[in-house]
Design an enzyme around this catalytic site. Structure first.
Site, PDB file in Angstrom:
ATOM      1  N   LYS A  96       0.827  -1.204   0.000  1.00 28.42           N
ATOM      2  CA  LYS A  96       0.000   0.000   0.000  1.00 28.42           C
ATOM      3  C   LYS A  96       0.871   1.267   0.000  1.00 28.42           C
ATOM      4  O   LYS A  96       1.948   1.284   0.602  1.00 28.42           O
ATOM      5  CB  LYS A  96      -0.908  -0.031   1.230  1.00 28.42           C
ATOM      6  CG  LYS A  96      -1.893   1.119   1.358  1.00 28.42           C
ATOM      7  CD  LYS A  96      -2.710   0.944   2.628  1.00 28.42           C
ATOM      8  CE  LYS A  96      -3.615   2.122   2.906  1.00 28.42           C
ATOM      9  NZ  LYS A  96      -4.372   1.961   4.166  1.00 28.42           N
ATOM     10  N   SER A 111      -8.906   2.706   3.984  1.00 28.05           N
ATOM     11  CA  SER A 111      -8.123   3.274   2.901  1.00 28.05           C
ATOM     12  C   SER A 111      -7.289   2.237   2.141  1.00 28.05           C
ATOM     13  O   SER A 111      -6.582   2.572   1.212  1.00 28.05           O
ATOM     14  CB  SER A 111      -7.180   4.348   3.465  1.00 28.05           C
ATOM     15  OG  SER A 111      -6.300   3.794   4.433  1.00 28.05           O
ATOM     16  N   SER A 116      -9.008   0.687   8.435  1.00 29.67           N
ATOM     17  CA  SER A 116      -8.652   0.626   7.018  1.00 29.67           C
ATOM     18  C   SER A 116      -8.198  -0.731   6.503  1.00 29.67           C
ATOM     19  O   SER A 116      -8.017  -0.895   5.300  1.00 29.67           O
ATOM     20  CB  SER A 116      -7.567   1.667   6.705  1.00 29.67           C
ATOM     21  OG  SER A 116      -8.092   2.956   6.799  1.00 29.67           O
TER      22      SER A 116
END
Length: 472
Positions: free
Chosen positions: A74, A151, A175
């Site tokens: 990520k 996220s 997230s």
């Protein structure tokens, strides 16, 4: 090769590579090709490795349990040598490339993973969706008009589409668990200090954590084994586990004391479909021999939410100042809500910040007392059954943003404030076939209990064959 990740998890494919039934190079090239093709629609990966960068990544992979498995990291909370970490922001899109890997990325490589790219995130991870102004909105493989959550939505989308068996994810308020819920995946947020965030000291006053999303429980357990542990000078360190986390998935959890919630703490009601999903899950747990009863932990959700806002704003302001190294964001460099958060963060006093951290600690003690009576707290992962694209606004007012945020973090963010482990398990489904994650929380340091329970549920109510339409 094309549908290998549909029928096998990461550990199983790694065993095929080790036994030379599948070639590591063949696997790598085929996976990157599929990822590139699918990304035209999913918009889940922001940067692909190619050329010398990909070759160096393949050469850096060790002989660990995930030997030869392609992987994405990520664009938040983790640096990969040779690439920038954009944190989902246009302002940082031209950052100098990282010279060194973060400690967790070093461990990922040691475990045998071949990093092939970086996955999409909301700007600074502030939104529980993945629709950054820099780049494009990531699409949920289950339905193109829905968000995969955030996220860590980019990572969740590629795993839900069975393009990878697992992917890196981070969690500052939900997230990991939010996209796991919306994409039909398993997602575990570890305890505070279980995985080092080095070289940074902490994030969000200790609320931030990292691990991944996966199709199988055992993959997440083995990934936790690979990443767990501190680095010199870490501000937090979780207690040592007894045995490996992978071993925990191979033993029964025993008879657990489970409390369940019909609505978020402080709320009047919740969607009846979600209440019914919790009640069905509670009955499943009873059928497995666990003691189940309705009970609510005693903490102040308003105070905890306000503390989160203070910490988020202050961290946003400070992180921008530190990363910008003297640069000033221009009018279009930051999304409106990010800019508003930063402006508020610049006005947070030392007194306000310390009070917010003290609220986190008080909440942790209150949950600690609750877990003296119960082993597990059950609820839905999020307080809505799905998330349409555009439902959480980063281009409007703070009031619009917070209205969209509230149901997404109603169950998850308290776990970050308290530092306790929590997981989303894909056990329920809407009438039209969309996944609903069930949220399980345990006392600090009790990831093994969660993983043992998750493996029991996975065996009793398997989900791996529930795939998005069009995924073979």
């Amino acid at each position: 090769m094309e549908d290998l990740f549909t029928s096998h998890d990461a550990l199983a494919v790694a065993e095929l590579v080790r036994s030379r039934q599948v070639g590591a190079r063949e696997l790598l090239d085929a996976t990157v090709t599929r990822l590139r093709e699918a990304n035209g629609h999913l918009k889940a990966i922001t940067d692909f490795y190619d050329g010398d960068l990909l070759e160096r990544s393949a050469a850096a992979a060790g002989e660990g349990p995930f030997h030869g498995i392609p992987f994405v990291v990520k664009q938040l909370m983790a640096d990969c040598a040779g690439t920038p970490t954009t944190v989902g922001s246009r302002f940082f899109s031209k950052e100098p490339v990282a010279v060194n890997d973060s400690a967790a990325v070093t461990r990922l490589r040691r475990a045998g993973l071949v990093i092939v790219g970086r996955s999409n995130t909301s700007e600074f991870g502030l939104a529980p969706t993945t629709e950054p102004a820099f780049g494009e909105a990531t699409v949920n493989p289950w339905r193109a008009d829905l968000s995969p959550g955030g996220s860590s939505g980019g990572s969740a989308a590629v795993v839900a589409a069975r393009l990878l068996p697992m992917a890196h994810a981070t969690d500052g308020g939900g997230s990991i668990r939010i996209p796991a819920s919306l994409c039909g995946l398993f997602g575990l947020k570890p305890s505070r200090g279980r995985i080092s965030l080095a070289p940074i000291g902490e994030t969000l006053a200790g609320a931030g954590a990292q691990l991944g999303v996966s199709i199988s429980v055992r993959d997440s357990a083995a990934l936790l084994d690979a990443l767990a542990g501190g680095e010199p000078g870490d501000p937090y360190r979780a207690p040592e586990a007894e045995g490996s986390f992978l071993d925990a998935t191979r033993r029964t959890p025993g008879k657990l004391r489970v409390a369940f919630l019909r609505k978020p703490v402080g709320w009047e009601s919740m969607d009846p479909a979600l209440v019914a999903a919790v009640e069905r899950t509670a009955r499943r747990l009873e059928a497995l021999g666990h003691h189940v009863e309705e009970a609510t932990p005693d903490y102040d959700p308003v105070a905890t939410g306000m503390a989160f806002g203070t910490v988020m704003c202050a961290n946003t302001f400070t992180n921008i100042q530190v990363r910008a190294n003297g640069r000033i964001p221009g009018p279009g460099d930051l999304e409106p809500v990010t800019r508003l958060y930063a402006e508020q963060g610049g006005k947070v006093s030392a007194h306000d910040y310390i009070r917010a951290v003290q609220t986190f600690h008080r909440t942790g003690r209150q949950l600690g007392a609750f877990f003296e009576k119960f082993d597990i707290l059950l609820s839905p992962t999020i307080a809505r059954p799905s998330l349409p694209l555009g439902a959480v606004r980063m281009d409007g007012s703070l009031e619009q943003y917070e209205e969209g945020l509230a149901p997404m973090v109603a169950f998850t963010s308290v776990c970050n404030a308290a530092g306790v482990p929590a997981m989303s398990v894909p056990l329920e489904w809407t009438d039209d076939g969309l996944p609903i994650g069930m949220h399980f929380v345990a006392r600090y340091g009790a990831e093994a209990t969660l993983l043992s329970l998750a493996a029991q549920l996975e065996q009793a109510h398997p989900w791996r064959d529930r795939r998005p339409p069009g995924v073979k």
